[in-house]
Every structure is written in structure tokens, then in C-alpha cells.
Write a protein that holds these residues in place. Sequence first.
Motif, PDB file in Angstrom:
ATOM      1  N   LYS A  72       0.832  -1.207   0.000  1.00 21.03           N
ATOM      2  CA  LYS A  72       0.000   0.000   0.000  1.00 21.03           C
ATOM      3  C   LYS A  72       0.864   1.254   0.000  1.00 21.03           C
ATOM      4  O   LYS A  72       0.554   2.242  -0.687  1.00 21.03           O
ATOM      5  CB  LYS A  72      -0.928  -0.002   1.214  1.00 21.03           C
ATOM      6  N   ARG A  73       1.977   1.230   0.758  1.00 21.60           N
ATOM      7  CA  ARG A  73       2.857   2.401   0.784  1.00 21.60           C
ATOM      8  C   ARG A  73       3.491   2.623  -0.588  1.00 21.60           C
ATOM      9  O   ARG A  73       3.590   3.758  -1.065  1.00 21.60           O
ATOM     10  CB  ARG A  73       3.947   2.226   1.841  1.00 21.60           C
ATOM     11  N   ALA A  86       0.890   3.985  -2.938  1.00 23.87           N
ATOM     12  CA  ALA A  86       0.558   5.369  -2.640  1.00 23.87           C
ATOM     13  C   ALA A  86       1.570   6.319  -3.250  1.00 23.87           C
ATOM     14  O   ALA A  86       1.235   7.461  -3.617  1.00 23.87           O
ATOM     15  CB  ALA A  86       0.473   5.567  -1.132  1.00 23.87           C
ATOM     16  N   PRO A 140      -2.996   8.085  -1.901  1.00 27.91           N
ATOM     17  CA  PRO A 140      -3.614   7.181  -0.908  1.00 27.91           C
ATOM     18  C   PRO A 140      -4.711   6.336  -1.526  1.00 27.91           C
ATOM     19  O   PRO A 140      -5.499   6.811  -2.349  1.00 27.91           O
ATOM     20  CB  PRO A 140      -4.172   8.145   0.142  1.00 27.91           C
TER      21      PRO A 140
END
Length: 367
Positions: free
Chosen positions: A357-358, A361, A366
Motif C-alpha cells: 500500500k505504501r 501510494a 492514498p
Amino acid sequence: MGVSERTVWRWLEQAKATGQVEAPVRQGYAVSDEVWALLGEVGGNVAELRRRLAAAGGATVPSASTLHRVIRRDRRAGRALMVEREPVVAGPSRLDPLSELGLNVVAEKGGAGQVFLREQKHLAQVPVLVPGAQVVHTSAVRSVLRTVAHAAAVGAVVCLYGDAGQGKTVALQYALSQLPHPARVRRVHVGVHPTVPELRRVLADALELGRRLPRGAGEADLMLVNALRQPRVLVLDEAQRLPGPALEFLRGLWDHPDTDTALVFAGAGSERALRRVPALASRVLTWELVPRLGPREVATVMAAFHPLWEDVSEDDVAWVDEHVGHGNFRTWAKLTSHLTAETYGKSRAVVDRQMLKRACARLMGPL
């Protein structure tokens, strides 16, 4: 009948004299098997072939342009040329242009019985901008490999197209690096909507003619034709930038009887640019689409692409592809680069959903 009365009288006189009322069939010049074998002995050099024919005497020696035209026609029709020293074509048989590529790969089975091939270390390295990454022999890469080899073998025009980021450039670079004679490949870097004089200058730079190109258009084109007598592969990436006059100019060079060149057009939208010039589009031998990765093959392809993905669960890979990747190889390469940077120096770094997810992003914002 659209002819003069005098012509009709001449036809009648010829019919009375010969007894033949049909129009005479023009045979034209044909290369015999003996002359074709001699062409192989001189390494495919048509000028040297003509010199030897002239020295041998006998039958009338055709002009250089006729000899170039007929040999080029026969090669494109699939007539194999066996040379004693340096091969002129990409393989001994037109039916299998890949026979000399010497692909040495390791098969890796994926889900649903799919087989992908990973390049071994000693093969030509293709830059993929990710440390430790490999060129993966997906079905698309192997198809590009065959298309480029075929075009180089018969001197054809091909178009490599697909959406941006699908891996066209990497597949093309790899295919070119595997040709038996990569030194004959010339990459032509074009700007946005170049004029014909600008394209002529870029071609001269690619062919290493330097400042020797004459100012006159006719003399300059003749110098380009002379440089293209030897079999070459001209690669024009981002071909969608080329306007109609520039594409017509390239078609004229390719059609010239003294040139022996394969043209490879590549780029997102290149197929639309070529179709705007029907005379060139009709000469395209292969329209090669590089598609996006399918959802079922992403996990296996990425595990072969970089070791970082080998321990990532298929559910996590499917989540990334659904939200960010969308089967786009460039996006996956950028994600791999972010993850490689985050795990650098960590002995037992585990790529989990949070880390993914990071990384996503950083590309998309996000999620």
C-alpha cells in the motif's frame, strides 16, 4: 480500345507475320540457381555479383538496379540465401527465422499450466531500470522476437503497437539484441512532427554519414540509398510522431530497388499514424500488438521478473493489479523499484499488504 489507329495497324501486321494474336508476355530477368549460388559465395554483395557476371562474359549482364530489384523480390518471396562467410539473413530457413537466435532460457511453470521463460545471465542484458530484474519471455515477448527476426530476414515493414507502458520498448530491445548481426541495426530517434529534411538528417546520423550529406535533396537521398545497400534494420521508436510526408519519404527509401532494409515502426498509436498513409500501410507485413498482462499471468510473470515477488501471495498481487497495476508492465516495474528501495539492506524483509500500500501510494496517492 484507348489506342491510336496506327497502333491497331501495327498489331495487325505483327499478327499476320507471327500468327500470334495474343499480347506478348514480358518475361523479365530471373536469377538462375547458379547465379543465386554465386551470390551466396560473395556474401550477398550484389555489386560484387554483377562484377563477376561481367567478368565471366556470356549472357547479357543486367543493370545494377535490375539485379537489386530481382534479388530483393526473390528474398521477400522466401528464397533462402546460403552464404559461406557472413549470413545475410537471420537464419538458414525462411520458415524459421529464429533458428539462429540461440535462445537459452529456463522454463518456469505458472498457474493453469502456463509456461514462461526467464532469460539466463549470460544472454544480452536489456536495461529494465530495476536492479536484479530479468527479461521475461511471455507470449508477447516471444511474438515480438519472431516478428523482428522475420522482418530482418526478408527486409519487411512491421508495426509494433499497444498502449503506453505495455513493454513494447523492452521487448523490441531484447529482440534486436538477439539478431545474428545486431551491428546492422540502426535506431532512428525522431522529434515531434519532423520535416522531411529533418528526417533525412536524422537518418544520416543513424547511418553514420556525418556531415558528408550533400545539401541537394536528390544527392542526399542517393547517398542514403547507397548506405542502405547492405541489409540493415531501421528502428523508428515513437513512430506516431511522424507526419504523412515523413512516412512517405521512408516508404520511398524502402521501395528503392537498391536498398535492402527492414523497417520497424514502434510506439503507442504508431498503427494509426501508418494507416493514415495507405501506400505504406499496405506494405506492412505484420501488425504486432503488445497487450497488457492478463490477471491470471501477473503473479507468475512478476515472480520471473524479479525475485522480490516470489514470496508475495497471489492475493496481494491480485489486489495490486486491481487497484494500481492493471496489467501495465511499466507500472509494475516502478512498483518493483519502490519496493526494492524500501527493502534494501534488510536481511529478512517481508513484502506484505502494508508495504504494498505504501509503494502504491507513492505512485497513485492514498488508496
